[in-house]
Design a protein around this motif. Sequence first.
Motif, PDB file in Angstrom:
ATOM      1  N   TRP A 185       1.077 -71.348-102.950  1.00 12.89           N
ATOM      2  CA  TRP A 185       2.115 -72.167-103.572  1.00 12.89           C
ATOM      3  C   TRP A 185       3.434 -71.411-103.527  1.00 12.89           C
ATOM      4  CZ3 TRP A 185      -2.937 -72.362-104.725  1.00 12.89           C
ATOM      5  CH2 TRP A 185      -3.524 -73.646-104.823  1.00 12.89           C
ATOM      6  N   TRP A 186       4.483 -72.172-103.238  1.00 13.36           N
ATOM      7  CA  TRP A 186       5.807 -71.567-103.072  1.00 13.36           C
ATOM      8  C   TRP A 186       6.695 -72.081-104.192  1.00 13.36           C
ATOM      9  CZ3 TRP A 186       9.371 -72.372 -98.200  1.00 13.36           C
ATOM     10  CH2 TRP A 186      10.417 -71.426 -98.241  1.00 13.36           C
ATOM     11  N   ALA A 187       6.934 -71.226-105.164  1.00 11.42           N
ATOM     12  CA  ALA A 187       7.768 -71.557-106.326  1.00 11.42           C
ATOM     13  C   ALA A 187       8.569 -70.317-106.705  1.00 11.42           C
ATOM     14  CB  ALA A 187       6.904 -72.030-107.489  1.00 11.42           C
ATOM     15  N   PRO A 188       9.613 -70.492-107.495  1.00 15.22           N
ATOM     16  CA  PRO A 188      10.441 -69.321-107.843  1.00 15.22           C
ATOM     17  C   PRO A 188       9.661 -68.192-108.497  1.00 15.22           C
ATOM     18  CG  PRO A 188      11.600 -71.349-108.382  1.00 15.22           C
ATOM     19  CD  PRO A 188      10.218 -71.751-107.968  1.00 15.22           C
ATOM     20  N   ALA A 205       1.076 -65.647 -99.733  1.00 20.34           N
ATOM     21  CA  ALA A 205       2.152 -66.305 -98.995  1.00 20.34           C
ATOM     22  C   ALA A 205       3.515 -65.762 -99.415  1.00 20.34           C
ATOM     23  CB  ALA A 205       2.083 -67.814 -99.207  1.00 20.34           C
ATOM     24  N   VAL A 206       3.728 -65.624-100.719  1.00 21.50           N
ATOM     25  CA  VAL A 206       5.015 -65.111-101.202  1.00 21.50           C
ATOM     26  C   VAL A 206       5.211 -63.667-100.754  1.00 21.50           C
ATOM     27  CG1 VAL A 206       6.380 -64.616-103.259  1.00 21.50           C
ATOM     28  CG2 VAL A 206       4.993 -66.695-103.151  1.00 21.50           C
ATOM     29  N   ALA A 207       4.170 -62.878-100.774  1.00 18.78           N
ATOM     30  CA  ALA A 207       4.287 -61.488-100.315  1.00 18.78           C
ATOM     31  C   ALA A 207       4.623 -61.428 -98.831  1.00 18.78           C
ATOM     32  CB  ALA A 207       2.979 -60.751-100.595  1.00 18.78           C
ATOM     33  N   ALA A 208       4.038 -62.294 -98.037  1.00 15.66           N
ATOM     34  CA  ALA A 208       4.350 -62.319 -96.602  1.00 15.66           C
ATOM     35  C   ALA A 208       5.780 -62.781 -96.358  1.00 15.66           C
ATOM     36  CB  ALA A 208       3.365 -63.229 -95.877  1.00 15.66           C
ATOM     37  N   MET A 209       6.254 -63.747 -97.157  1.00 15.01           N
ATOM     38  CA  MET A 209       7.651 -64.178 -97.020  1.00 15.01           C
ATOM     39  C   MET A 209       8.610 -63.050 -97.354  1.00 15.01           C
ATOM     40  SD  MET A 209       7.754 -68.049 -98.517  1.00 15.01           S
ATOM     41  CE  MET A 209       6.894 -69.395 -97.709  1.00 15.01           C
ATOM     42  N   ASP A 210       8.323 -62.314 -98.418  1.00 18.34           N
ATOM     43  CA  ASP A 210       9.194 -61.198 -98.787  1.00 18.34           C
ATOM     44  C   ASP A 210       9.215 -60.141 -97.681  1.00 18.34           C
ATOM     45  OD1 ASP A 210       9.725 -62.488-101.155  1.00 18.34           O
ATOM     46  OD2 ASP A 210       8.199 -61.373-102.305  1.00 18.34           O
ATOM     47  N   ALA A 234      16.319 -68.332 -92.345  1.00 20.07           N
ATOM     48  CA  ALA A 234      15.394 -69.345 -91.832  1.00 20.07           C
ATOM     49  C   ALA A 234      14.461 -69.846 -92.926  1.00 20.07           C
ATOM     50  CB  ALA A 234      14.596 -68.767 -90.669  1.00 20.07           C
ATOM     51  N   LEU A 235      13.988 -68.960 -93.800  1.00 15.77           N
ATOM     52  CA  LEU A 235      13.101 -69.383 -94.887  1.00 15.77           C
ATOM     53  C   LEU A 235      13.844 -70.227 -95.913  1.00 15.77           C
ATOM     54  CD1 LEU A 235      11.002 -66.125 -95.335  1.00 15.77           C
ATOM     55  CD2 LEU A 235      10.246 -68.302 -94.364  1.00 15.77           C
ATOM     56  N   ALA A 238       2.381 -71.909 -95.403  1.00 21.41           N
ATOM     57  CA  ALA A 238       1.336 -71.223 -94.642  1.00 21.41           C
ATOM     58  C   ALA A 238       1.995 -70.447 -93.507  1.00 21.41           C
ATOM     59  CB  ALA A 238       0.332 -72.218 -94.082  1.00 21.41           C
ATOM     60  N   ARG A 239       1.561 -69.233 -93.346  1.00 22.28           N
ATOM     61  CA  ARG A 239       2.057 -68.370 -92.248  1.00 22.28           C
ATOM     62  C   ARG A 239       1.143 -68.574 -91.041  1.00 22.28           C
ATOM     63  NH1 ARG A 239       1.565 -62.855 -90.429  1.00 22.28           N
ATOM     64  NH2 ARG A 239       3.597 -61.925 -89.945  1.00 22.28           N
TER      65      ARG A 239
END
Length: 320
Positions: free
Chosen positions: A148-151, A157-162, A174-175, A223-224
Amino acid sequence: PPPPSSGGASDLESRAVRPCSVCYTHMNASPTDATLSSDAVGWEWSPAPARDAGLPSGWIAALVVLSLALLVVAITLVAVVRRFEHEEALRQYRADAAWLQRALAFHLQRLERDLTHLATQPPSETTDPSAFAGALLRDTQAVTAWGWWAPQAVGPAVAAMDADRLTHPDNAAALDTLRAATQAFGRPSYVGPMRDGIGQPSSHGWLAVPASATDTSAVLVAARIDWPAVLAAVVPPWYAARYQVSVTQTGAPHMTDDGEGDGIRTVLDLPGAPLVLSVKPLDVPTPAVPRGLLLLALVLLLALGAAAWAMLRGMRARQQ
């Protein structure tokens, strides 16, 4: 014979021992004489003229024309079969590329539906999507992280985005664009490929799905996606043995859509991600049916030539 004389017995003896001139001439003739005297037998003998053992010039010309015609027909058949094989291989090549595009689109749409189903559920780290998920979401190499992608959300997923944000500044932009586009349009959106530390495109991107198309404030599920692993999960073994498949950016050089060069390029219909599917043949087998028909035709031509030659030899034997 001389007239009878009055010599009596001596005349008879001389007539008995003297041969006639005709017999004497015939008996003393040489075996090599070609002609007898007409005075002796009244006829002449001469050797018969030799027969021409060759074929008439018309038949020789016909044989040459037939040989040239068979050669032209054989060359024409080879050219036609080669062209047919090339067109058949190109048609099969394009059909296989279109099939892979449809198969990849099917699996990506299934992944979008799986993430949409997760977005309607409360965020939880213990959620197991294996009971309803498709092949891609169950494959941990194809989808390396999801959540889940929330503030205030946490998770893989959030760790991979960071990590992607820290790798290159373009990834952060891009994100942010991905999140804004997904919430604004209320549909699944893609982004990528992400940049590595030196600014080169990497092999992974991101997919974000909203929970509802009408509620733009809903929580997103991201999803990555690792594209080489996705292709490995989608492409069957027989396809991988015949084609080299890759996902690249739009505008990659040295690509054509005519079955030559580096492969057929097919644009993927992914909102937000300018990606293309490239298919390049490795070792496409030659169709066996055209080769078999060509071999049969050549055998028939050789049989026709042999039959014509045998017929001419028979005519030559009858002429002798």
